[in-house]
Design a protein around this motif. Structure first.
Motif, PDB file in Angstrom:
ATOM      1  N   VAL A   4      54.854 114.792  11.652  1.00  0.00           N
ATOM      2  CA  VAL A   4      54.590 115.823  12.670  1.00  0.00           C
ATOM      3  C   VAL A   4      55.752 115.782  13.669  1.00  0.00           C
ATOM      4  N   ARG A  56      53.711 106.404  12.841  1.00  0.00           N
ATOM      5  CA  ARG A  56      53.564 107.078  11.535  1.00  0.00           C
ATOM      6  C   ARG A  56      53.972 108.548  11.642  1.00  0.00           C
ATOM      7  N   LEU A  57      53.462 109.191  12.697  1.00  0.00           N
ATOM      8  CA  LEU A  57      53.727 110.627  12.846  1.00  0.00           C
ATOM      9  C   LEU A  57      55.203 110.897  13.091  1.00  0.00           C
ATOM     10  N   GLN A  75      37.726 116.182  15.923  1.00  0.00           N
ATOM     11  CA  GLN A  75      36.802 115.194  15.347  1.00  0.00           C
ATOM     12  C   GLN A  75      36.685 113.977  16.266  1.00  0.00           C
ATOM     13  N   ILE A  76      37.812 113.567  16.823  1.00  0.00           N
ATOM     14  CA  ILE A  76      37.793 112.413  17.739  1.00  0.00           C
ATOM     15  C   ILE A  76      36.991 112.758  18.996  1.00  0.00           C
ATOM     16  N   TRP A 136      46.006 120.306  11.086  1.00  0.00           N
ATOM     17  CA  TRP A 136      45.290 119.067  10.743  1.00  0.00           C
ATOM     18  C   TRP A 136      45.180 118.147  11.946  1.00  0.00           C
ATOM     19  N   MET A 137      46.224 118.147  12.773  1.00  0.00           N
ATOM     20  CA  MET A 137      46.185 117.293  13.975  1.00  0.00           C
ATOM     21  C   MET A 137      45.148 117.829  14.967  1.00  0.00           C
ATOM     22  N   ARG A 189      34.651 114.938  19.258  1.00  0.00           N
ATOM     23  CA  ARG A 189      33.232 115.064  18.912  1.00  0.00           C
ATOM     24  C   ARG A 189      32.560 113.699  18.890  1.00  0.00           C
ATOM     25  N   ARG A 190      33.320 112.681  18.529  1.00  0.00           N
ATOM     26  CA  ARG A 190      32.746 111.330  18.493  1.00  0.00           C
ATOM     27  C   ARG A 190      32.863 110.628  19.846  1.00  0.00           C
ATOM     28  N   SER A 191      33.558 111.257  20.799  1.00  0.00           N
ATOM     29  CA  SER A 191      33.714 110.644  22.133  1.00  0.00           C
ATOM     30  C   SER A 191      32.886 111.458  23.120  1.00  0.00           C
ATOM     31  N   LYS A 204      41.834 116.904  13.640  1.00  0.00           N
ATOM     32  CA  LYS A 204      41.623 115.470  13.873  1.00  0.00           C
ATOM     33  C   LYS A 204      41.227 115.210  15.319  1.00  0.00           C
ATOM     34  N   GLU A 234      47.655 108.540  20.755  1.00  0.00           N
ATOM     35  CA  GLU A 234      48.525 108.340  19.588  1.00  0.00           C
ATOM     36  C   GLU A 234      49.297 107.033  19.728  1.00  0.00           C
ATOM     37  N   GLU A 258      46.634 104.002  19.483  1.00  0.00           N
ATOM     38  CA  GLU A 258      46.200 103.751  18.104  1.00  0.00           C
ATOM     39  C   GLU A 258      47.391 103.408  17.198  1.00  0.00           C
ATOM     40  N   ASN A 259      48.595 103.351  17.757  1.00  0.00           N
ATOM     41  CA  ASN A 259      49.835 103.060  17.021  1.00  0.00           C
ATOM     42  C   ASN A 259      50.163 104.109  15.966  1.00  0.00           C
ATOM     43  N   THR A 260      49.486 105.238  16.006  1.00  0.00           N
ATOM     44  CA  THR A 260      49.716 106.260  14.977  1.00  0.00           C
ATOM     45  C   THR A 260      50.980 107.068  15.250  1.00  0.00           C
TER      46      THR A 260
END
Lengths: 243, 445
Positions: free
Chosen positions: B292, B286-287, B10-11, B3-4, B13-15, B7, B278, B281-283
């Motif tokens: 993870v 969470r991880l 996807q990031i 999943w990471m 692809r948008r950059s 993700k 990571e 984005e302060n994620t």
């Protein structure tokens, strides 16, 4: 200050937790319990150790000593909503929720995402990139991510800091609804009025030490000046104890 | 990790700008390096003013004539010649930048060459431009002068060798336009032997014997005189011995270098940036709650960065092979070398990313580390002092660029050191930087 006994079974028991960063004792021997459905406010001056304490409870930082325990048989993780939005700005609202739902291992990620979009009122923005949302909406997603796994205990670090009054009102309505469903919520804040209004119980931390554990009325009473305003009572309380 | 990875894709692809830069920039750098290394330097333009009078281009050595044009033309093998009609024009061409240098042959050049060494023939060289250009032109002109000198010495040596033959064996010699018959030492000795045998005068015999011995000595040593001439003509001959393995031709080495540079940039920048993201984005907080595990998070970044870099550089290698012939029979080794190198660079990238809280800081740190490493790895052993070279070797061995370059060079060109050694080196560095990244993640969380 002795820890008050909670009347219902504790959803979380914190016993003698300590944390040191080099010379700095960030948290020292903190113990308390929080009951299911209880809303607990943690207040204290800057550098009191509030965020460090919540980070330890969330499992982000290891404690140097002490223990953090959930009731036996609990498998769900403690929910965590950090002060700054901790979600991916390049992903959409739905992609962020789906990713964290999968990482949290929820049984039905798609249904959970739909439920959270509905609860947070962001269903119409599901396809929008996070980076294009307002600060308030990002914070709603931030909180929604913390709730994905339906945790028995939810930790919120300064949850309303980035919100306007209307969004704040909506947030607290949301959090109150959670506690009514049995979720124990611990939040830290600088806003004493918010702690008084929403916190059923208040913990006062200063220099990493737990100085008070009780209701707002008890904190006012504990202030030697006998202040009627909680903020003034809080300042007097700290001053009386050399902080 | 799945999943990471999804993700991160996807990031990315948008950059589009970031991904475009990450691919285009290293490929452009790599192609520039490859082009610079595989193509020789352009010929410097030289303004040329020849003042040798027409019809006076030959020097006479005995009965032979040498054309000086053969000497002066030799000067232009490695330069682009611009003929001018005066010294002033030559100076102006250099001053204006039309030519990097001017070469002026004085009118007395031939006379001085033929005056028997009373004074040396001279040419005038005029320089302009910055220090680098001057140095390049000076070394080009100097080396061509040396080659032309050697060619002239060879011709003179041939003529002189002919004279020595005549002195020894006898023959015709031309002096100032007049032909003479020269007896030669061998015939002189024969005549002297005969005269001594037939002489009744002891005093005459006593006088002739040293002369006969001198002639005999000359005849027996005539070949040594020629050896001496040969030595003067070409005092040093070069014998080449390669000590280690196969030499890599410069153009195919440039391919290995270009691919390694691209691999390093894409891997290190991508891996460090993805990990730093990571934090930005302060994620990470969470991880880090156990969603993870740290090792899996790092592995995900390494796999994605290494995978992207592997694809980019493999396509690049195949594209280059259209211009530079590469051995496709070694393609399996290319894949192994690229994959192992990519993982090592990716691990270095996450080690850098673990120290940074922002993507920009991680990228800057990655660039600041990667560029000097690439330059250090290319410093030749004789280019600096032995102590400094040892220091450079240790630094280069502590990071993946040098072993990656060795591995890719070995895979593509069968160069030394052997591939297995370089791959083992890279595997060890992967473990070290992986541990450093784990430490950094814990220390700076």
């Amino acid at each position: 200050m002795p820890v008050d006994a909670v009347t219902t079974a504790p959803a979380l028991t914190v016993q003698g937790v300590s944390k040191r960063f080099g010379e700095l004792q960030a948290v020292r021997d903190v113990s308390f319990e929080v009951a299911a459905g209880e809303l607990l406010a943690v207040i204290g001056p800057n550098g009191a150790g509030k965020t460090t304490l919540l980070s330890i409870l969330a499992g982000i930082l290891p404690a140097d000593g002490g223990s953090v325990a959930q009731p036996e048989g609990t498998t769900e993780r403690i929910g965590w909503v950090p002060q700054q939005t901790a979600i991916y700005g390049k992903l959409t609202v739905a992609q962020n929720l789906r990713l964290f739902a999968k990482l949290e291992g929820v049984a039905d990620p798609d249904a959970t995402v739909a439920r959270m979009l509905d609860q947070t009122g962001l269903a119409e923005r599901a396809g929008d990139e996070l980076g294009k949302l307002s600060g308030g909406n990002r914070q709603r997603v931030n909180i929604a991510v913390g709730l994905l796994a339906d945790p028995p205990v939810l930790l919120l670090d300064e949850p309303s800091g980035a919100l306007d009054p209307r969004q704040r009102e909506r947030l607290w309505g949301f959090i109150t609804a959670l506690t009514e469903r049995g979720t124990a919520v611990i939040f830290c804040t600088h806003d004493i009025a918010e702690a008084e209004r929403h916190g059923q119980r208040i913990l006062v931390l200063a220099d990493g030490e737990l100085l008070f554990n009780g209701t707002a009325a008890e904190l006012k009473a504990a202030s030697q000046a006998g202040e009627r305003d909680l903020e003034q009572a809080f300042v007097s309380f700290l001053r009386d104890r050399g902080h | 990790m799945r999943w990471m990875l999804l993700k991160d894709l996807q990031i990315l692809r948008r950059s589009k700008l970031l991904v475009g830069l990450l691919i285009v920039y290293p490929v452009a750098i790599a192609l520039l390096i490859g082009f610079a290394l595989s193509s020789g330097p352009d010929k410097p333009r030289l303004a040329y003013f020849d003042q040798i009078p027409a019809g006076e281009t030959t020097i006479k050595l005995g009965g032979d004539e040498l054309d000086v044009r053969a000497y002066t033309d030799g000067l232009f093998d490695a330069v682009d010649r611009i003929d001018v009609d005066s010294r002033a024009q030559a100076l102006e061409a250099v001053r204006s930048g039309e030519a990097l240098a001017g070469l002026i042959i004085p009118p007395d050049f031939v006379r001085k060459l033929s005056n028997g060494g009373l004074s040396s023939a001279e040419v005038e060289v005029v320089y302009n431009g910055d220090a680098l250009k001057q140095s390049f032109v000076r070394s080009t002109v100097t080396s061509n002068l040396a080659r032309a000198d050697a060619a002239l010495a060879r011709q003179i040596s041939t003529v002189a060798s002919g004279y020595i033959d005549i002195v020894g064996e006898g023959g015709k010699i031309n002096v100032l336009g007049l032909q003479f018959d020269l007896l030669g030492l061998r015939e002189s000795k024969t005549l002297l032997d005969s005269a001594i045998e037939q002489s009744d005068s002891p005093s005459l015999t006593r006088k002739l014997v040293p002369v006969r011995d001198f002639a005999a000595l000359g005849v027996s040593n005539i070949d040594r005189f020629k050896d001496v001439l040969n030595t003067v003509e070409r005092p040093v001959r070069v014998s080449e011995t390669v000590l280690e393995g196969r030499r890599t031709p410069l153009d195919t080495f440039a391919v290995a270098l270009a691919v390694t540079v691209s691999l390093m940039f894409v891997c290190v920048l991508l891996a460090s940036g993805l990990l730093a993201l990571e934090r930005e984005e302060n994620t990470f907080s969470r991880l880090a709650r156990g969603l993870v595990p740290g090792g899996r998070l790092l592995a995900g970044k390494v796999v994605l960065a290494a995978g992207c870099a592997f694809v980019v550089t493999l396509v690049m290698l195949l594209g280059i092979s259209a211009f530079v012939p590469l051995d496709y029979g070694r393609a399996a080794l290319w894949i192994v070398a690229l994959a192992v190198s990519a993982v090592a660079f990716g691990t270095l990238g996450v080690a850098i990313g673990s120290l940074a809280r922002e993507v920009r800081a991680a990228s800057l740190l990655a660039l600041m580390l990667a560029l000097p490493l690439a330059f250090l790895a290319l410093v030749p052993s004789g280019g600096v002092s032995p102590l400094l070279y040892d220091v450079i070797r240790v630094i280069s061995a502590a990071f993946p660029f040098k072993p990656s370059l060795d591995a890719i060079d070995a895979a593509v060109n069968d160069a030394s050191p052997n591939l297995a050694l370089s791959l083992a080196h890279l595997a060890a560095l992967t473990v070290v930087f992986g541990a450093a990244a784990r430490f950094g993640l814990r220390r700076f969380a």
